[in-house]
Design an enzyme around this catalytic site. Sequence first.
Site, PDB file in Angstrom:
ATOM      1  CE  LYS A  89      -4.349   1.113   2.037  1.00 16.53           C
ATOM      2  NZ  LYS A  89      -5.393   0.400   1.151  1.00 16.53           N
ATOM      3  NE  ARG A 100     -10.968   5.960   4.291  1.00 14.99           N
ATOM      4  CZ  ARG A 100     -10.832   4.571   4.124  1.00 14.99           C
ATOM      5  NH1 ARG A 100     -11.635   3.857   4.836  1.00 14.99           N
ATOM      6  NH2 ARG A 100      -9.913   4.262   3.383  1.00 14.99           N
ATOM      7  CG  HIS A 164     -11.524  -9.599  -0.657  1.00  8.52           C
ATOM      8  ND1 HIS A 164     -11.530  -8.164  -0.376  1.00  8.52           N
ATOM      9  CD2 HIS A 164     -11.571  -9.921  -2.071  1.00  8.52           C
ATOM     10  CE1 HIS A 164     -11.585  -7.533  -1.681  1.00  8.52           C
ATOM     11  NE2 HIS A 164     -11.647  -8.579  -2.821  1.00  8.52           N
ATOM     12  CD  GLU A 183      -7.136  -6.955   0.626  1.00  7.12           C
ATOM     13  OE1 GLU A 183      -8.013  -6.471   1.595  1.00  7.12           O
ATOM     14  OE2 GLU A 183      -6.631  -6.458  -0.240  1.00  7.12           O
ATOM     15  CB  ALA A 195     -12.274  -5.456 -10.077  1.00  2.77           C
ATOM     16  CD  GLU A 198     -16.394  -0.409  -9.052  1.00  2.08           C
ATOM     17  OE1 GLU A 198     -17.235   0.269  -8.398  1.00  2.08           O
ATOM     18  OE2 GLU A 198     -15.201  -0.489  -8.662  1.00  2.08           O
TER      19      GLU A 198
HETATM   20  P1  0O2 Z   1      -6.594  -0.905  -3.375  1.00  2.44           P
HETATM   21  O1  0O2 Z   1      -5.666   0.240  -3.745  1.00  2.44           O
HETATM   22  O2  0O2 Z   1      -7.029  -1.880  -4.380  1.00  2.44           O
HETATM   23  O3  0O2 Z   1      -6.145  -1.654  -2.083  1.00  2.44           O
HETATM   24  P2  0O2 Z   1     -11.075  -1.869   4.036  1.00  2.44           P
HETATM   25  O4  0O2 Z   1     -10.136  -2.211   3.253  1.00  2.44           O
HETATM   26  O5  0O2 Z   1     -11.379  -2.577   5.391  1.00  2.44           O
HETATM   27  O6  0O2 Z   1     -11.115  -0.219   4.242  1.00  2.44           O
HETATM   28  P3  0O2 Z   1     -13.344  -2.989   2.944  1.00  2.44           P
HETATM   29  O7  0O2 Z   1     -14.445  -2.635   1.963  1.00  2.44           O
HETATM   30  O8  0O2 Z   1     -13.834  -3.709   4.253  1.00  2.44           O
HETATM   31  O9  0O2 Z   1     -12.427  -1.765   3.280  1.00  2.44           O
HETATM   32  O10 0O2 Z   1     -12.567  -4.271   2.288  1.00  2.44           O
HETATM   33  P4  0O2 Z   1     -12.708  -5.301   1.173  1.00  2.44           P
HETATM   34  O11 0O2 Z   1     -14.295  -5.353   1.149  1.00  2.44           O
HETATM   35  O12 0O2 Z   1     -11.969  -6.430   1.722  1.00  2.44           O
HETATM   36  O13 0O2 Z   1     -12.062  -4.634  -0.178  1.00  2.44           O
HETATM   37  C1  0O2 Z   1     -10.646  -4.225  -0.099  1.00  2.44           C
HETATM   38  C2  0O2 Z   1     -10.043  -4.226  -1.481  1.00  2.44           C
HETATM   39  O14 0O2 Z   1     -10.815  -5.225  -2.210  1.00  2.44           O
HETATM   40  C3  0O2 Z   1     -10.029  -2.731  -2.247  1.00  2.44           C
HETATM   41  O15 0O2 Z   1      -8.893  -2.153  -1.804  1.00  2.44           O
HETATM   42  C4  0O2 Z   1     -10.126  -3.135  -3.608  1.00  2.44           C
HETATM   43  O16 0O2 Z   1      -8.970  -3.715  -4.055  1.00  2.44           O
HETATM   44  C5  0O2 Z   1     -11.004  -4.364  -3.725  1.00  2.44           C
HETATM   45  N1  0O2 Z   1     -12.618  -3.827  -3.603  1.00  2.44           N
HETATM   46  C6  0O2 Z   1     -13.361  -4.009  -2.815  1.00  2.44           C
HETATM   47  N2  0O2 Z   1     -14.524  -3.460  -3.426  1.00  2.44           N
HETATM   48  C7  0O2 Z   1     -14.503  -3.201  -4.699  1.00  2.44           C
HETATM   49  C8  0O2 Z   1     -15.408  -2.685  -5.508  1.00  2.44           C
HETATM   50  O17 0O2 Z   1     -16.492  -2.553  -5.273  1.00  2.44           O
HETATM   51  N3  0O2 Z   1     -14.689  -2.389  -6.900  1.00  2.44           N
HETATM   52  C9  0O2 Z   1     -13.272  -2.654  -7.054  1.00  2.44           C
HETATM   53  N4  0O2 Z   1     -12.827  -2.304  -8.148  1.00  2.44           N
HETATM   54  N5  0O2 Z   1     -12.481  -3.134  -6.060  1.00  2.44           N
HETATM   55  C10 0O2 Z   1     -12.913  -3.400  -4.930  1.00  2.44           C
HETATM   56  P5  0O2 Z   1      -8.831  -0.703  -1.760  1.00  2.44           P
HETATM   57  O18 0O2 Z   1      -8.333  -0.134  -0.516  1.00  2.44           O
HETATM   58  O19 0O2 Z   1     -10.220   0.029  -2.039  1.00  2.44           O
HETATM   59  O20 0O2 Z   1      -7.820  -0.242  -2.634  1.00  2.44           O
END
Ligand code: 0O2
Length: 252
Positions: A89, A100, A164, A183, A195, A198
Amino acid sequence: MEQKKKVFNVVEDMLKTSFGEKVRQRMFEELTNQEIIEFLKSQTDPFNSLMAYYKCALMEIETKFRVLNEEFSLQHDRNPIESIKTRLKSVDSIVEKMHRKNIPFSAKNIEENLTDIAGVRVICSFQEDIYFLASCLLGQDDVFLIEKKDYIANPKPNGYRSLHLIVETPIFLGSHKKMMKVEVQLRTIAMDFWASLEHKLKYKKNLEIAQLTKDLKECADESAVLDAKMDAIRKRIEQLQYETEESTEKND
Ligand code: 0O2
């Protein structure tokens, strides 16, 4: 230069979130440059070490998947993994996420509160391979499951699908071993394609989002059907191959 600016911004943020405005001002007024540099170093060194440990954990998990891919291809004459991507990251994203969550910026807090510093994305040919690889990984005695989110069985409302896993695994250092969280995102090619598209939408401003969101959801549904059809075709091919080999053996 760019890197220096980044570090300065992080430290600024760190000082704000950790100590508040008054302490930050006093610091710049009362300390010499050298003292500030020493202080910054004492704050950034643990962070840099932590990032290096996460990098090692990424290598460990990536290797585990590469080994599984190799073994599977020996047994089944095909590779379940199309590609593997790893990422740490970015500093900006870490600062933003800590902010946040309202958690003061420190290496200890990052380690205790964030689970996605090290990310491995495994792109598979078929949906079935995702579950196969996940169970192989989780079956290993040095991989511990912390959390599982199955967005394939339960897609997000926007259509996002992936499996995940947050896992913990040891890295072996000179004098000790250290448990690190990684992760893991497992997806098919179709899920990854969707993805990526999107993800682009999220960063586009002033677009007619409603229609695009609807179109993307339709694409997600269609790609889920496509994945299921591809799985079924692969199974039929394997079955036919098996039957052909059986009858050849009988005739010999
Ligand atoms: P990056 O740059 O890809 O790492 P959290 O991580 O706990 O704040 P959440 O939603 O509980 O948030 O985690 P989750 O659902 O496990 O999702 C984390 C990562 O999954 C995201 O990382 C994305 O990589 C991917 N992801 C989840 N939902 C979506 C979605 O709707 N669309 C797309 N394209 N990717 C998704 P980050 O941190 O957003 O970004």
